[in-house]
Structures are given as structure tokens and as C-alpha cells.
Design an enzyme around this catalytic site. Structure first.
Site, mmCIF file in Angstrom:
data_model
loop_
_atom_site.group_PDB
_atom_site.id
_atom_site.type_symbol
_atom_site.label_atom_id
_atom_site.label_comp_id
_atom_site.label_asym_id
_atom_site.label_seq_id
_atom_site.Cartn_x
_atom_site.Cartn_y
_atom_site.Cartn_z
ATOM 1 N N GLU A 138 10.896 56.093 90.857
ATOM 2 C CA GLU A 138 10.273 55.943 89.537
ATOM 3 C C GLU A 138 11.206 55.161 88.624
ATOM 4 O OE1 GLU A 138 7.408 56.914 88.085
ATOM 5 O OE2 GLU A 138 6.553 58.406 89.464
ATOM 6 N N HIS A 176 2.832 51.726 93.825
ATOM 7 C CA HIS A 176 1.882 52.836 93.758
ATOM 8 C C HIS A 176 0.452 52.278 93.711
ATOM 9 C CE1 HIS A 176 0.949 57.037 91.878
ATOM 10 N NE2 HIS A 176 0.557 56.926 93.120
ATOM 11 N N ASP A 186 0.486 50.926 88.655
ATOM 12 C CA ASP A 186 1.927 50.858 88.411
ATOM 13 C C ASP A 186 2.669 50.475 89.691
ATOM 14 O OD1 ASP A 186 1.398 53.762 89.300
ATOM 15 O OD2 ASP A 186 3.574 53.788 89.213
HETATM 16 ZN ZN LIG Z 1 3.051 55.923 90.076
#
Ligand SMILES: [Zn+2]
Length: 267
Positions: A138, A176, A186
Site C-alpha cells: 500500500e 489492485h 488503484d
Molecule cells: Zn487497493
């Protein structure tokens, strides 16, 4: 002199009592690891449907299964602290192996061999359990801003290590949005896929695109690349978010078709 001594002791005690905001999740992590150690170590077998229970005889030749994909996300949150909080509360049911902050700090939240909950309902090719087979990274970014140089440098350092340690194929470093095209968008179009591809992480189309032949089947090609094409328009959009970042829509113009052909040929 005596007072000085007591002051030092007091400071030491105060310091060791400093509250770690993540102490509860640290404790819970260790507890879960212990439970998994126990269950993996048990030499027991489960009865089959026909009533037979397999006999256990231990082999000596094994090691741990390795991740084979890396999935990149942006957090869509405003700070690293906010993301860490989200990933340390059990009610959110989401996590990732690594979070990289805007200033390049890398935080690891669970061992690479464990299954983080970052992909959700997702697939890439025939692989329908991406969480089991992947490392989730992330990037601390709200989704509407460029990714900082420090953050991308840290990401490259991390990808270099992961790719080497687990022998991850370059086409398995994905977004993703690639694995969940109808749900996710994203990382955003600011994400530098082209620069990453130049460093050996992922593919990128040639500058001079070859014209796709007349018989070229876009839907089939997207599926061969890995996209779930049940919703073709979402798959085209996800492809463009990754490879044609200046035109993120589901329009199938000549440039889009030729770009899909270019990536398809690299498979
Ligand atoms: Zn994501």
C-alpha cells in the site's frame, strides 16, 4: 549526586513505560502466529468423504510456499498513521504486508509468507485467490496526488528484494485495479508504471505500436493478459489506467487496441 541517580532511574522507568499505540495488535499478531505454528505442526489428517482417514507418514523434503504476485495499491487515506490504524483494528478486516509512506518510510505489518487481506474479491488469469499468492503493498496516497520520489524509490528497493527472493514473474507485478477491474481503480493514473517497467517490474508497450491484425480479439487478449473480462468495459478501463494513463476510459480506439495487442504479445 544521589538525586541525579534517582532522576536517571525515573527517566529510565518512564521511557520503558512509554505506551506503544500498537501493543494490542502486536500481542494479537504473536498469539495468532503461535496458534498457526501449533495447527501446522500437528500431524493429523481429516477423514475423506468415503470414510477413509488418510494415514500420516512425515516427509523430510519441504519448505514454505512462496508468494508469486505483488499487488500495488494506493491507500486513499490522508496519512500513514490513518492507514496503520485501519490495518491494526480487527473490525476493518483489511491489511497489507507493506505500507510505504510519502517520505519513503517502509512499514512491514506481517511476514511475507502469511496471507494479508488486501485483494478482496479478485482474480488474475485463472488465479482466484490472489491474497494467498501475493504480497500486498500500500502506498500512502490520497488518490489525487502524484507519488513522491522518495516513496517510489523505496517501492523499487522493496520490489527488487521481493522479485529476487520469490522469483516473481514481471507480469505478476500488478495493480489492485488489474485484479478487480469492476471494483477498484488503484493505484491512480499518477502511478509511474512506465518507469517501473523500465526497471524490470511489469511490461510497457513500445513507443511505435504495431497495428493489431484484423482478426485480433480484444476480449480474448485481455483475458490472456490476466483480466477478468466478465465486464469488458471495466477491464478496458483498468487496462488503460495501467497502460494508457492519459485516457482512462472504456473507449476502444485504434491506439487502445494496438496497446492491448502490444502487451498481449509479451505474454
Ligand atoms: Zn487497493
Amino acid at each position: 549526586m544521589k538525586n541525579y541517580f534517582y532522576a536517571i532511574i525515573a527517566l529510565f522507568i518512564l521511557n520503558s513505560c512509554k505506551i506503544n499505540p500498537y501493543r494490542l495488535s502486536d500481542r494479537s499478531y504473536k498469539k495468532q502466529i503461535k496458534a498457526y505454528q501449533k495447527s501446522i505442526g500437528n500431524a493429523d489428517t481429516k477423514p475423506l468423504e468415503n470414510g477413509q482417514t488418510p494415514k500420516w507418514i512425515s516427509t523430510v523434503n519441504f519448505n514454505l510456499r512462496k508468494p508469486n504476485f505483488v499487488v500495488i495499491h494506493h491507500t486513499a487515506q490522508d496519512s500513514l498513521q490513518q492507514t496503520l490504524r485501519t490495518f491494526t483494528l480487527s473490525k476493518t478486516q483489511v491489511s497489507a504486508h507493506y505500507v510505504i509512506s510519502d517520505d519513503g518510510t517502509v512499514v512491514q505489518m506481517l511476514n511475507d509468507y502469511l496471507r494479508a487481506w488486501h485483494g478482496g474479491n479478485a482474480s488474475w488469469g485463472k488465479n482466484t485467490d490472489i491474497n494467498s499468492a501475493s504480497i500486498g503493498i500500500e502506498l500512502d496516497n490520497n488518490g489525487f496526488e502524484p507519488f513522491s520520489e522518495a516513496q517510489i524509490n523505496s517501492l523499487v528497493a522493496l520490489l527488487t528484494r521481493l522479485k529476487k527472493d520469490y522469483n516473481i514473474p514481471t507480469n505478476n507485478i500488478i495493480a489492485h485495479s488489474d485484479i478487480a477491474p469492476s471494483r477498484k481503480a488503484d493505484p491512480s493514473a499518477f502511478f509511474p508504471w512506465k518507469n517501473l517497467a523500465a526497471l524490470g517490474f511489469g511490461f510497457w508497450p513500445e513507443d511505435q505500436l504495431e497495428k493489431a491484425p484484423d482478426y485480433f480479439n480484444v476480449e480474448q487478449a485481455l483475458r490472456i493478459i490476466g483480466y477478468n473480462t466478465q465486464n469488458l468495459s471495466s477491464a478496458i478501463k483498468a487496462f488503460k489506467l495501467h497502460y494508457i494513463q492519459t485516457e482512462v476510459d472504456d473507449t476502444l480506439d485504434e491506439k487502445t487496441i494496438n496497446t492491448i495487442y502490444s502487451i498481449y504479445k509479451k505474454q
